[in-house]
Enzyme design. Structure first.
Site, PDB file in Angstrom:
ATOM      1  N   GLU A 143       1.074  -1.161   0.002  1.00 54.57           N
ATOM      2  CA  GLU A 143      -0.065   0.235   0.032  1.00 54.57           C
ATOM      3  C   GLU A 143       0.872   1.399  -0.071  1.00 54.57           C
ATOM      4  O   GLU A 143       1.741   1.300   0.782  1.00 54.57           O
ATOM      5  CB  GLU A 143      -0.889  -0.181   1.279  1.00 54.57           C
ATOM      6  CG  GLU A 143      -1.882   1.058   1.354  1.00 54.57           C
ATOM      7  CD  GLU A 143      -2.541   1.163   2.516  1.00 54.57           C
ATOM      8  OE1 GLU A 143      -2.463   0.047   3.416  1.00 54.57           O
ATOM      9  OE2 GLU A 143      -3.003   2.034   2.924  1.00 54.57           O
ATOM     10  N   CYS A 384      -2.257  -0.558  29.955  1.00 53.52           N
ATOM     11  CA  CYS A 384      -0.992   0.167  30.134  1.00 53.52           C
ATOM     12  C   CYS A 384      -1.102   1.337  31.048  1.00 53.52           C
ATOM     13  O   CYS A 384      -1.156   1.123  32.330  1.00 53.52           O
ATOM     14  CB  CYS A 384      -0.171   0.678  28.885  1.00 53.52           C
ATOM     15  SG  CYS A 384       1.280   0.687  28.577  1.00 53.52           S
ATOM     16  N   HIS A 510      -0.052  -4.309  25.796  1.00 56.93           N
ATOM     17  CA  HIS A 510      -1.249  -4.163  24.918  1.00 56.93           C
ATOM     18  C   HIS A 510      -1.950  -5.439  24.219  1.00 56.93           C
ATOM     19  O   HIS A 510      -1.579  -5.557  23.273  1.00 56.93           O
ATOM     20  CB  HIS A 510      -0.656  -2.787  23.739  1.00 56.93           C
ATOM     21  CG  HIS A 510      -0.312  -1.833  24.293  1.00 56.93           C
ATOM     22  ND1 HIS A 510      -0.931  -0.582  24.548  1.00 56.93           N
ATOM     23  CD2 HIS A 510       0.899  -1.327  24.939  1.00 56.93           C
ATOM     24  CE1 HIS A 510      -0.352   0.469  24.886  1.00 56.93           C
ATOM     25  NE2 HIS A 510       0.697   0.030  25.383  1.00 56.93           N
ATOM     26  N   GLU A 512      -4.753  -5.267  22.943  1.00 55.67           N
ATOM     27  CA  GLU A 512      -5.387  -4.826  21.838  1.00 55.67           C
ATOM     28  C   GLU A 512      -4.770  -5.194  20.414  1.00 55.67           C
ATOM     29  O   GLU A 512      -5.470  -5.312  19.457  1.00 55.67           O
ATOM     30  CB  GLU A 512      -5.990  -3.458  21.934  1.00 55.67           C
ATOM     31  CG  GLU A 512      -5.018  -2.286  21.711  1.00 55.67           C
ATOM     32  CD  GLU A 512      -3.928  -2.248  22.989  1.00 55.67           C
ATOM     33  OE1 GLU A 512      -4.224  -3.129  23.899  1.00 55.67           O
ATOM     34  OE2 GLU A 512      -3.762  -1.048  23.346  1.00 55.67           O
TER      35      GLU A 512
HETATM   36  N1  GLN Z   1       3.099   6.619  29.856  1.00 56.79           N
HETATM   37  C1  GLN Z   1       3.192   5.202  30.411  1.00 56.79           C
HETATM   38  C2  GLN Z   1       4.456   4.781  30.151  1.00 56.79           C
HETATM   39  O1  GLN Z   1       5.359   5.241  29.545  1.00 56.79           O
HETATM   40  C3  GLN Z   1       2.169   4.182  29.827  1.00 56.79           C
HETATM   41  C4  GLN Z   1       2.384   4.168  28.097  1.00 56.79           C
HETATM   42  C5  GLN Z   1       1.321   3.370  27.439  1.00 56.79           C
HETATM   43  O2  GLN Z   1       0.172   3.698  27.941  1.00 56.79           O
HETATM   44  N2  GLN Z   1       1.346   2.828  26.507  1.00 56.79           N
HETATM   45  O3  GLN Z   1       5.036   3.854  30.822  1.00 56.79           O
END
Ligand code: GLN
Length: 540
Positions: A143, A384, A510, A512
């Protein structure tokens, strides 16, 4: 020599036509015919990667297993194909120039003037082949970000032109996505913008093989003929792409339009295996006809731009489908919750998710939302920064450490519940220096997360600089907030969960980023299930 067949996807008339979804849909159809397929994205901007971009600017930053910070379209590629991507799947102009300039400093071009042509275009072509070189893919879809005619995409288009010339038109095709707008006053669909866009592409040396036309209304055979004639493509290579109520419906629309057949025909690949889309159709049916509905609040500071939380929203669609339940997201600006009077925003929610993020804005609102979920037994999922806020909330309101904070927000706090990681302390560069990519996590048997994963050793993707401070762990566990997932090597706390609560889980990683149509993420599935069952309890 190229090993794979290559399909380039360009776009014209306007941005946001959904090249990423079209590329993913085509890839899905080809994969369902038994071909191994991957998708890569070439972005014309000068940042090395989107890691340092504000989400308001560019939407979510998608992180791959190998720790690359990439464009959110890679999320679509993974969600549709269920095949992981990597740094090689996302290349920007910035990276191309960076490579060329680094080589220049190393003396690789000694004696020569370094120029866009051939040095930049050669570097682009070398990157076109990075995934091809692995020998893993029958077909690679590339893409090209932005719009044809943009000054900044010129070197990419020129590289595509050369690549097609070098590898032959039976090995390389170009699919061009345009818009066929409906003019209300004229009462008809207009082909002129598409004609101009194809003309622009031809001026840059490329004749598209297939034209995909986004349209609100069905495109009649007469209009298709006109588009074919004036854009110089075969009649049956004009593909209609109608608006769809769900992005997951697009592969089925493309199948009806026989896009995959046209592509295979042009690439001289066998057409004998039809695309096997039964499971996909079943998934789309579940999205369209849910048996239940729930409302989950997504508390974050970028909620005005839903793309900033793209993967979370898609994970809810996957987890919803498997639970035969539609997840309606209530987008809640965390800053608003700092004011107690706005707590009513949380009132009719069946579940609360506190989103990832950086910096101080909206933090107190996030903490308040978590306190509300904890005290009112509302299913809660913290991701996070959401997990970090849950830790701070617990320290303040259960352990009584009123000044508890993350050192990201308050470097002077006497109770640094969330502290900067040792490895992050002396870094001066911002780009690509967080704890990024896939790390192992050991789960504790008998916990909610163990029940969700059905596994004790998992791998999840990370993107952060701060971590739970293990000095406080014992006090947390005594009061019922346990660590249910830990990194086996560094002993960093990766998951916390609250006992005596229907579902309260915070994860440092994460999840997700790993939810796909074929493999909805176990934590999202388990969260939605808990939300649904609590919602039913309420009704009783
Ligand atoms: N700001 C936080 C850290 O750096 C959380 C980062 C996030 O939510 N991806 O640890």
């Amino acid at each position: 020599m190229a090993f794979s067949k290559h399909i380039f996807v360009t776009g014209g008339v306007t941005s946001s036509l959904g090249k990423g979804i079209i590329a993913s849909s085509l890839a899905k159809l080809l994969q369902s015919r038994g071909f191994s397929v991957t998708i890569q994205k070439f972005d014309p901007y000068i940042n090395i990667d989107p890691g340092t971009l504000n989400p308001y600017e560019h939407g979510e930053c998608y992180v791959t297993d190998d720790g690359a910070e990439t464009d959110l379209d890679l999320g679509h590629y993974e969600r549709f194909l269920n095949v992981p991507t990597s740094q090689a799947n996302n290349v920007t102009t910035g990276r191309i120039y960076y490579n060329v300039i680094t080589k220049e400093r190393e003396g690789a071009y000694l004696g020569k003037t370094v120029q866009v042509i051939p040095h930049i275009t050669n570097e682009i072509k070398r990157n076109f082949l990075l995934l091809d070189d692995t020998g893993k893919y029958d077909i690679i879809i590339t893409e090209i970000g932005g719009c044809v005619g943009d000054i900044e995409s010129l070197p990419f288009i020129e590289a595509v032109r050369q690549f097609k010339w070098e590898h032959g038109s039976e090995n390389v095709i170009v699919v061009h996505l345009t818009l066929v707008p409906y003019l209300k006053s004229a009462g008809e669909l207009k082909t002129k913008p598409s004609q101009h866009s194809v003309k622009q592409l031809s001026e840059e040396g490329i004749q598209p093989d297939i034209l995909i036309c986004r349209s609100e209304l069905a495109i009649s055979s007469d209009i298709r003929k006109k588009l074919a004639l004036f854009c110089n493509v075969d009649f049956d290579s004009v593909i209609e792409a109608l608006d769809s109520d769900t992005i997951y419906g697009v592969p089925l629309l493309m199948q009806e339009e026989k896009l995959d057949e046209r592509v295979l025909h042009k690439l001289r690949l066998p057409l004998d295996r039809p695309a096997e889309m039964t499971a996909w159709k079943e998934f789309v049916r579940k999205i369209r006809r849910p048996k239940e509905e729930v409302k989950i609040g997504l508390v974050g500071k970028y909620v005005e731009l839903h793309d900033a939380y793209k993967s979370i929203a898609e994970s809810f669609i996957h987890a919803g489908a498997i639970n035969e339940c539609k997840v309606n997201i209530a987008w809640i600006q965390s800053e608003k919750l700092a004011d107690e009077q706005n707590l009513y925003l949380l009132q009719d929610l069946n579940g609360i998710l506190v989103a990832p993020g950086f910096g101080e804005r909206g933090i107190e609102g996030k903490i308040r939302a978590i306190q509300y979920a904890r005290e009112n037994q509302i299913p809660f999922f913290g991701i996070c920064l959401g997990m970090q806020c849950a830790s701070v909330e617990f320290a303040r309101n259960v352990l009584g450490l009123k000044e508890a904070a993350s050192v990201e927000m308050n470097p002077q706090t006497p109770y640094p519940i969330i502290d900067i990681m040792e490895s992050q302390k002396n870094l001066t560069l911002m780009g690509g220096t967080m704890r990024l990519g896939s790390y192992a996590c050991q789960l504790k048997a008998g916990t909610k997360v163990h029940a969700a994963y059905q596994n004790l050793l998992i791998q999840e993707r990370h993107r952060h600089r701060y971590e739970f401070n293990n000095q406080f762990l014992e006090d947390f566990e005594k009061m019922g907030m346990i660590c249910s997932g830990i990194n086996p090597e560094s002993k960093l706390v990766e998951i916390i969960e609250l006992q005596n609560h229907p579902w309260f889980v915070g994860v440092q990683f994460h999840p997700e980023l790993k939810s796909t149509v074929a493999n909805p993420h176990p934590l999202f599935v388990s969260f939605v299930k808990a939300v649904l069952s609590e919602a039913k309890n309420l009704k009783r």
